[in-house]
Write a protein that holds these residues in place. Structure first.
Motif, PDB file in Angstrom:
ATOM      1  N   GLN A 104      40.738  13.848  78.794  1.00 28.03           N
ATOM      2  CA  GLN A 104      39.270  13.801  78.900  1.00 28.03           C
ATOM      3  C   GLN A 104      38.772  12.437  78.410  1.00 28.03           C
ATOM      4  O   GLN A 104      38.195  12.297  77.327  1.00 28.03           O
ATOM      5  N   TRP A 105      39.008  11.426  79.241  1.00 33.58           N
ATOM      6  CA  TRP A 105      38.649  10.065  78.837  1.00 33.58           C
ATOM      7  C   TRP A 105      37.142   9.904  78.673  1.00 33.58           C
ATOM      8  O   TRP A 105      36.680   9.188  77.769  1.00 33.58           O
ATOM      9  N   ALA A 106      36.365  10.536  79.544  1.00 35.16           N
ATOM     10  CA  ALA A 106      34.901  10.403  79.446  1.00 35.16           C
ATOM     11  C   ALA A 106      34.388  10.963  78.120  1.00 35.16           C
ATOM     12  O   ALA A 106      33.524  10.371  77.464  1.00 35.16           O
ATOM     13  N   ARG A 107      34.934  12.100  77.710  1.00 31.68           N
ATOM     14  CA  ARG A 107      34.523  12.689  76.436  1.00 31.68           C
ATOM     15  C   ARG A 107      34.998  11.841  75.265  1.00 31.68           C
ATOM     16  O   ARG A 107      34.300  11.693  74.261  1.00 31.68           O
ATOM     17  N   PHE A 108      36.190  11.254  75.400  1.00 31.49           N
ATOM     18  CA  PHE A 108      36.742  10.458  74.307  1.00 31.49           C
ATOM     19  C   PHE A 108      35.917   9.205  74.051  1.00 31.49           C
ATOM     20  O   PHE A 108      35.692   8.811  72.898  1.00 31.49           O
ATOM     21  N   PHE A 109      35.431   8.583  75.118  1.00 31.96           N
ATOM     22  CA  PHE A 109      34.659   7.351  74.979  1.00 31.96           C
ATOM     23  C   PHE A 109      33.154   7.592  75.035  1.00 31.96           C
ATOM     24  O   PHE A 109      32.388   6.644  75.251  1.00 31.96           O
ATOM     25  N   SER A 110      32.738   8.823  74.850  1.00 32.18           N
ATOM     26  CA  SER A 110      31.301   9.108  74.847  1.00 32.18           C
ATOM     27  C   SER A 110      30.645   8.517  73.601  1.00 32.18           C
ATOM     28  O   SER A 110      31.308   8.236  72.590  1.00 32.18           O
ATOM     29  N   ALA A 111      29.340   8.341  73.662  1.00 29.65           N
ATOM     30  CA  ALA A 111      28.606   7.740  72.540  1.00 29.65           C
ATOM     31  C   ALA A 111      28.716   8.605  71.286  1.00 29.65           C
ATOM     32  O   ALA A 111      28.860   8.093  70.169  1.00 29.65           O
ATOM     33  N   ASP A 112      28.664   9.934  71.467  1.00 32.31           N
ATOM     34  CA  ASP A 112      28.746  10.828  70.311  1.00 32.31           C
ATOM     35  C   ASP A 112      30.122  10.731  69.639  1.00 32.31           C
ATOM     36  O   ASP A 112      30.220  10.662  68.406  1.00 32.31           O
ATOM     37  N   ALA A 113      31.193  10.707  70.441  1.00 28.01           N
ATOM     38  CA  ALA A 113      32.545  10.623  69.879  1.00 28.01           C
ATOM     39  C   ALA A 113      32.750   9.287  69.168  1.00 28.01           C
ATOM     40  O   ALA A 113      33.324   9.233  68.072  1.00 28.01           O
ATOM     41  N   LEU A 114      32.273   8.201  69.756  1.00 30.49           N
ATOM     42  CA  LEU A 114      32.426   6.895  69.122  1.00 30.49           C
ATOM     43  C   LEU A 114      31.629   6.814  67.825  1.00 30.49           C
ATOM     44  O   LEU A 114      32.085   6.215  66.844  1.00 30.49           O
ATOM     45  N   ALA A 115      30.453   7.439  67.802  1.00 26.41           N
ATOM     46  CA  ALA A 115      29.650   7.421  66.575  1.00 26.41           C
ATOM     47  C   ALA A 115      30.332   8.206  65.462  1.00 26.41           C
ATOM     48  O   ALA A 115      30.354   7.778  64.304  1.00 26.41           O
ATOM     49  N   ARG A 116      30.924   9.344  65.798  1.00 28.06           N
ATOM     50  CA  ARG A 116      31.603  10.141  64.773  1.00 28.06           C
ATOM     51  C   ARG A 116      32.844   9.430  64.251  1.00 28.06           C
ATOM     52  O   ARG A 116      33.133   9.451  63.049  1.00 28.06           O
ATOM     53  N   MET A 117      33.590   8.776  65.150  1.00 26.40           N
ATOM     54  CA  MET A 117      34.751   8.014  64.703  1.00 26.40           C
ATOM     55  C   MET A 117      34.329   6.839  63.826  1.00 26.40           C
ATOM     56  O   MET A 117      34.999   6.501  62.845  1.00 26.40           O
ATOM     57  N   GLY A 118      33.193   6.229  64.173  1.00 25.13           N
ATOM     58  CA  GLY A 118      32.703   5.135  63.356  1.00 25.13           C
ATOM     59  C   GLY A 118      32.335   5.578  61.952  1.00 25.13           C
ATOM     60  O   GLY A 118      32.662   4.903  60.972  1.00 25.13           O
ATOM     61  N   ARG A 119      31.674   6.729  61.842  1.00 21.69           N
ATOM     62  CA  ARG A 119      31.325   7.248  60.512  1.00 21.69           C
ATOM     63  C   ARG A 119      32.587   7.590  59.717  1.00 21.69           C
ATOM     64  O   ARG A 119      32.652   7.346  58.510  1.00 21.69           O
ATOM     65  N   PHE A 120      33.566   8.140  60.389  1.00 20.56           N
ATOM     66  CA  PHE A 120      34.819   8.493  59.709  1.00 20.56           C
ATOM     67  C   PHE A 120      35.508   7.236  59.175  1.00 20.56           C
ATOM     68  O   PHE A 120      35.989   7.202  58.044  1.00 20.56           O
ATOM     69  N   LEU A 121      35.553   6.180  60.000  1.00 23.98           N
ATOM     70  CA  LEU A 121      36.197   4.949  59.569  1.00 23.98           C
ATOM     71  C   LEU A 121      35.434   4.287  58.429  1.00 23.98           C
ATOM     72  O   LEU A 121      36.046   3.718  57.513  1.00 23.98           O
ATOM     73  N   LEU A 122      34.108   4.357  58.445  1.00 21.36           N
ATOM     74  CA  LEU A 122      33.316   3.779  57.364  1.00 21.36           C
ATOM     75  C   LEU A 122      33.592   4.490  56.044  1.00 21.36           C
ATOM     76  O   LEU A 122      33.640   3.859  54.985  1.00 21.36           O
TER      77      LEU A 122
END
Length: 269
Positions: A39-57
């Motif tokens: 599910q590449w579209a879901r993986f690169f969605s804005a919501d998924a990228l934002a959650r990964m960004g918060r996790f990395l921070l």
């Protein structure tokens, strides 16, 4: 038609076999992509990228409290000790099994070669996590079971690598001793092993690097060390503590990589 033309013709069986192998691999790759739910579209969605960004921070703020560091240092040393002892045991046992698993000269009957190689295949086919789960039944939770699990799996890997190195050793020194009536034990000690020793040491150091990572993973199932701390803090979503554990793992791996690289450099000099 000349032999060179026949060898390069499209009807050459070797070339045709290679083409078939490549086509088979291409079919397997296409079938793998078709059967996986990617599910590449879901993986690169804005919501998924934002959650990964918060996790990395959250991971960028490692815990440095003295009380936590006092727990982290012993766990790091425990992981290092598990990997080192497990690798040393595997190197000794792997060499002992590699000797009957190899055919050292053309006329060598190698009666135990098949059976020993089967044992090595079994040892390395079972993952470290499975070995740890089995050994914990007998040894209980803690680094002892993790060390034995690393030793069991790595024995299978190193034993096979050692056997291949012994079989591919240059035959000249060993042959020179055999024609003088020297026994096989002395031939092994004074001709075969000295020629393959740098290769055996290189294999052992490389597996030590791998076992650093494996020892950290084994802690997840209760084998102690950094992996056990990682499982605990990550399960509680304590990202600062998790970040410190990951940082300790990276420093440990970098240190062992640098040490093994220097050892290989000195052996090659």
């Amino acid at each position: 038609m000349s032999e060179g033309l026949r060898r390069g013709s499209p009807a050459d069986p070797g070339r045709a076999g290679g083409v078939l192998v490549l086509l088979g691999l291409a079919v397997l790759v296409v079938a793998s992509f078709a059967t996986l739910d990617l599910q590449w579209a879901r993986f690169f969605s804005a919501d998924a990228l934002a959650r990964m960004g918060r996790f990395l921070l959250e991971l960028l703020r490692p815990a440095t409290e003295p009380r936590f560091v006092a727990k982290l240092v012993p766990a790091t040393l425990e992981t290092l000790a598990m990997s080192l002892v497990g690798t040393l045991l595997a190197a000794v046992l792997g060499l002992l099994l590699a000797l009957p698993a190899s055919r050292t000269w053309e006329g060598d009957p190698a009666r135990w070669r098949g059976a020993t190689r089967f044992v090595l295949n079994v040892l390395r086919s079972v993952p470290e996590l499975m070995w740890a789960s089995l050994l914990m039944i007998a040894a209980g939770l803690g680094p002892f079971a993790g060390t034995l699990a690393l030793a069991a799996h790595t024995t299978g890997v190193l034993g096979r690598l050692f056997a291949e190195a012994i079989e591919n050793a240059p035959e000249g020194p060993a042959f020179a001793l055999r024609v003088r009536g020297v026994g096989e034990g002395r031939v092994l000690l004074f001709a075969t092993l000295p020629t393959v020793l740098p290769q055996l040491l290189s294999y052992t150091l490389y597996r030590w690097e791998n076992n650093i990572r494996a020892a950290a993973v084994l802690g997840v199932v209760g084998a102690g060390g950094l992996g056990q701390m990682l499982a605990f803090h990550l399960g509680l979503f304590q990202m600062s503590e998790t970040s410190s554990v990951l940082l300790a793992m990276m420093l440990l791996v970098l240190g062992v990589d640098a040490l093994s690289f220097e050892a290989r450099r000195r052996m090659a000099a």
